[in-house]
Design a protein around this motif. Structure first.
Motif, mmCIF file in Angstrom:
data_model
loop_
_atom_site.group_PDB
_atom_site.id
_atom_site.type_symbol
_atom_site.label_atom_id
_atom_site.label_comp_id
_atom_site.label_asym_id
_atom_site.label_seq_id
_atom_site.Cartn_x
_atom_site.Cartn_y
_atom_site.Cartn_z
ATOM 1 N N GLU A 337 -26.582 -16.531 -14.530
ATOM 2 C CA GLU A 337 -26.726 -17.759 -15.232
ATOM 3 C C GLU A 337 -27.024 -18.684 -13.667
ATOM 4 O O GLU A 337 -26.266 -17.750 -12.114
ATOM 5 C CB GLU A 337 -25.669 -18.287 -15.515
ATOM 6 C CG GLU A 337 -24.402 -18.273 -15.312
ATOM 7 C CD GLU A 337 -23.991 -17.238 -15.845
ATOM 8 O OE1 GLU A 337 -22.171 -16.224 -15.138
ATOM 9 O OE2 GLU A 337 -24.110 -15.819 -16.028
ATOM 10 N N ASN A 358 -29.649 -16.008 -19.967
ATOM 11 C CA ASN A 358 -29.014 -17.162 -20.590
ATOM 12 C C ASN A 358 -28.644 -17.895 -19.603
ATOM 13 O O ASN A 358 -27.620 -18.266 -18.335
ATOM 14 C CB ASN A 358 -27.564 -16.936 -21.525
ATOM 15 C CG ASN A 358 -27.676 -16.210 -22.207
ATOM 16 O OD1 ASN A 358 -28.781 -16.496 -23.508
ATOM 17 N ND2 ASN A 358 -27.372 -14.896 -22.608
ATOM 18 N N GLY A 359 -28.737 -19.555 -18.975
ATOM 19 C CA GLY A 359 -28.847 -20.408 -18.542
ATOM 20 C C GLY A 359 -28.833 -20.242 -16.465
ATOM 21 O O GLY A 359 -28.210 -20.459 -15.915
#
Length: 459
Positions: A337, A358-359
């Protein structure tokens, strides 16, 4: 993307759905605002957090202590589902955010799961297999009463893998004799009941989410609203190139699979850069992806300058972050992330960014890049290949029907295509100008609110 950012976006979508008359909510009647507000409060909260310190005796005789978490966010759509990461970046806020994203991802892809996530704060590179095994077993002892094939089904994530899932499965079996155990964890080795194709499924799905975007435009399968003419023109220009240049951050399972899938695509794609925590390898003519993948699988890293001598791959060795700002058409973010932030957002040259991790893009950077005309395929749409194949593995544990790798990946790709093209068709035909991320959150939340209502959790 932090927990605060995720909850903010959930609230933004709830507010939008309250204020906007859209067809999907036409049959909710006068209760719509009340249902949405109730659902929003639930989705911004957490069902349960299990946490504690895992303690083991290390090889040198010292006692190692490792903070650990399992977060169960929401189970409106089914049993909690989500990976367990072993990383020094693990903390309570991170795991809560990832659990929320899992809820949204599973809802978007219409999988029969809610969202969960686990994590252990540990540097796997500094521990022996015996130590990692003991930490894995200790994690299962911490969460044993809150997981199971009909409750919460963990899987691998950053820093973990099939070997750790095998250890965890065995520990759960030992703690729960004569109870179902084989589908308590997914992402296991084939020998321990895993499914073929699981390790590469997330990367393949990530690349395909981009590929189906281009297909949607080039095949003229959607009426494009005037709001999206610029996006259509950008995608068309990339799709019609003789050679699409792809840069990939990371070179773990996800990124290696995405790189190999890019080179197999029917339209010509050249992987010009890959990276790991030590370096970026770059060549405008293209890298020998298979050679680098074999080296990485053998050594756990990309080759040094000295090791590149004599290899087929001829390239420049740059700093690890250089991959983000190279001149390319497509950038696949397959590491961790918060990689693109306010600090480097102005240097991003890729026109299409795909969130395999993710992110990886912060909220402010996401807004900046979108306003600059970049197209971002969000994580909850792009990286669902892994959880989809985990779903197949979970079913396999009940039926004992073992399918071949090609069939499994074909089924995963078909599901990714159905969901992705459905999202893209709604996006380009909408009279309301919105980002792909906002649309994906909106579609997820509409399904979640409906399931919360059907289960009596909003009334």
């Amino acid at each position: 993307m932090t927990e605060n950012t995720t909850t903010q976006l959930i609230q933004e979508v709830i507010d939008y759905l309250i204020e906007t008359d859209i067809q999907e909510l036409s049959d909710w009647g006068d209760r719509r605002t009340e249902w949405l507000n109730q659902a929003g409060e639930q989705l911004k909260g957490i069902d349960k957090i299990i946490s504690g310190d895992l303690r083991i005796r290390k090889d040198n005789g010292d006692i190692g202590t490792y903070p650990a978490f399992r977060v169960q966010h929401n189970n409106a759509c089914g049993y909690y589902k989500g990976g367990i990461r072993f990383s020094t970046g693990v903390n309570k806020e991170e795991v809560e955010t990832l659990a929320m994203l899992m809820t949204l991802k599973n809802a978007l892809h219409e999988l029969p799961y809610g969202g969960g996530k686990g994590g252990v704060h540990i540097d796997v590179r500094e521990h022996s297999d015996r130590e990692l095994k003991e930490v894995s077993r200790a994690f299962v002892r911490l969460v044993q009463n809150d997981i199971g094939p009909y409750r919460d089904i963990p899987a691998p994530d950053v820093g973990s893998g099939a070997k750790l899932m095998d250890w965890m499965t065995q520990e759960y079996k030992t703690l729960h004799p004569n109870q179902p155990y084989i589908n308590t964890f997914t992402g296991k080795s084939i020998q321990s009941g895993g499914t073929k194709g699981r390790s590469e499924s997330t990367g393949i799905g990530t690349f395909l989410s981009y590929y189906y975007l281009v297909d949607t435009i080039l095949e003229n399968t959607v009426e494009v609203d005037a709001n999206y003419t610029d996006e259509k023109d950008l995608i068309t220009s990339i799709g019609e190139k003789e050679n699409v240049r792809v840069a990939i951050q990371g070179f773990g399972n996800l990124s290696r699979a995405a790189a190999i899938e890019a080179e197999k695509a029917s339209r010509k794609h050249t992987v010009i850069a890959v990276s790991d925590s030590r370096s970026t390898l770059y060549s405008e003519e293209g890298l020998d992806v298979k050679e680098l993948a074999a080296f990485k699988e053998k050594t756990g890293r990309l080759p040094s300058e000295e090791e590149l001598v004599g290899m087929n791959t001829k390239c420049d060795r740059l700093n690890p972050d250089a991959v983000l700002t190279l001149d390319c058409d497509v950038l696949i973010l397959g590491a961790i992330e918060d990689q693109i932030t306010e600090k480097n957002q102005k240097d991003i040259k890729a026109q299409i960014l795909v969130e395999g991790a993710n992110g990886p893009i912060t909220k402010k950077a996401d807004k900046y890049l979108t306003e600059k005309g970049k197209i971002i395929i969000p994580d909850i749409l792009a990286n669902a290949g892994g959880v989809t194949v985990s779903y197949f593995e979970w079913i396999q544990g009940f039926t004992n029907e073992v399918k071949e790798k090609d069939k499994i990946l074909e089924n995963m790709s078909a599901r990714m295509k159905d969901v992705s093209t459905g999202v893209y068709k709604q996006h380009f035909s909408s009279i309301h100008k919105e980002s792909l991320r906002f649309l994906c959150f909106k579609l997820s939340i509409i399904r979640l609110v409906d399931m919360l209502n059907r289960s009596g959790n909003v009334i």
